[in-house]
Design a protein around this motif. Sequence first.
Motif, short mmCIF file in Angstrom:
data_model
loop_
_atom_site.label_atom_id
_atom_site.label_comp_id
_atom_site.label_asym_id
_atom_site.label_seq_id
_atom_site.Cartn_x
_atom_site.Cartn_y
_atom_site.Cartn_z
N PHE A 8 67.80 23.65 12.27
CA PHE A 8 67.34 23.55 11.04
C PHE A 8 66.81 22.35 10.62
O PHE A 8 67.17 21.22 10.90
CB PHE A 8 68.76 23.92 10.16
CG PHE A 8 68.38 24.37 8.70
CD1 PHE A 8 66.98 24.02 8.15
CD2 PHE A 8 68.98 24.58 7.59
CE1 PHE A 8 66.80 24.57 6.84
CE2 PHE A 8 68.80 24.90 6.48
CZ PHE A 8 67.55 24.94 5.80
N HIS A 19 68.78 25.22 0.84
CA HIS A 19 69.13 24.96 2.33
C HIS A 19 70.49 25.80 2.40
O HIS A 19 70.64 26.41 3.51
CB HIS A 19 69.47 23.71 2.39
CG HIS A 19 68.26 22.78 2.19
ND1 HIS A 19 68.29 21.51 1.38
CD2 HIS A 19 66.91 22.76 2.67
CE1 HIS A 19 67.10 21.00 1.30
NE2 HIS A 19 66.28 21.81 2.31
N GLU A 21 71.67 28.40 1.15
CA GLU A 21 71.34 30.05 1.16
C GLU A 21 70.71 30.26 2.44
O GLU A 21 71.11 31.15 3.16
CB GLU A 21 70.41 30.34 -0.02
CG GLU A 21 71.31 30.38 -1.32
CD GLU A 21 70.49 30.58 -2.43
OE1 GLU A 21 69.14 30.80 -2.27
OE2 GLU A 21 70.78 30.95 -3.56
N CYS A 22 70.06 29.51 3.14
CA CYS A 22 69.41 29.55 4.60
C CYS A 22 70.47 29.61 5.45
O CYS A 22 70.59 30.50 6.42
CB CYS A 22 68.38 28.57 4.71
SG CYS A 22 67.38 29.12 6.28
N LYS A 25 72.58 32.88 5.19
CA LYS A 25 71.75 33.97 5.47
C LYS A 25 71.93 33.96 7.32
O LYS A 25 71.72 35.41 7.65
CB LYS A 25 70.33 33.99 5.24
CG LYS A 25 69.38 35.01 5.58
CD LYS A 25 68.00 34.77 5.17
CE LYS A 25 67.00 35.72 5.71
NZ LYS A 25 65.72 35.74 5.02
N HIS A 26 72.01 32.93 7.89
CA HIS A 26 71.78 32.95 9.13
C HIS A 26 73.15 32.74 10.15
O HIS A 26 73.21 32.72 11.16
CB HIS A 26 70.94 32.14 9.66
CG HIS A 26 69.24 32.24 9.31
ND1 HIS A 26 68.76 32.05 8.17
CD2 HIS A 26 68.40 33.20 9.88
CE1 HIS A 26 67.62 32.51 8.02
NE2 HIS A 26 67.21 33.29 9.04
N LEU A 104 64.98 27.20 11.91
CA LEU A 104 65.05 27.47 10.52
C LEU A 104 64.29 26.22 9.90
O LEU A 104 64.15 25.03 10.25
CB LEU A 104 66.36 27.41 10.01
CG LEU A 104 67.35 28.22 10.69
CD1 LEU A 104 68.72 28.28 10.10
CD2 LEU A 104 67.01 29.88 10.57
N ALA A 106 62.07 25.54 5.55
CA ALA A 106 61.54 26.02 4.46
C ALA A 106 60.00 26.23 4.57
O ALA A 106 58.95 25.61 5.10
CB ALA A 106 61.45 25.07 3.18
#
Length: 123
Positions: A8, A19, A21-22, A25-26, A104, A106
């Motif tokens: 990331f 950040h 939430e990312c 999610k993964h 990962l 943005a």
Amino acid sequence: MKQKNLVFLGRFQPFHKGHLECVQKHAKIAKSITFLLGQGYDSARNPFSFTERRAMIQGSIRGLIRGPVNYIQINDHPYSNNGWIQEVADALREYDIKEDIGFLGAKKDETSWYIEYLNKEFP
């Protein structure tokens, strides 16, 4: 879904809900996660040190990732994409991250080209 060594990339000035939430999610596909933190720390736009940003991230993701979590500060190369890509490659090599990599970050505008590029270069 195949597990990945997630990387990331970001300034994380500060680490915020997007950040988190990312990561959430993964998290299910993460063998490990490595945060590559851009160097930025010298202005109103970049007020937090590496240590402060690492602490923010650690506090926010506690319990989400089962595998190792690494935090690496990398240098910014504002006028050298190749220099920056080499910096990323060197950081991955230092931590022996060489397969099953998933980047990962943005995807906000044309400055986010690196996510797709790195996912192709480091599969």
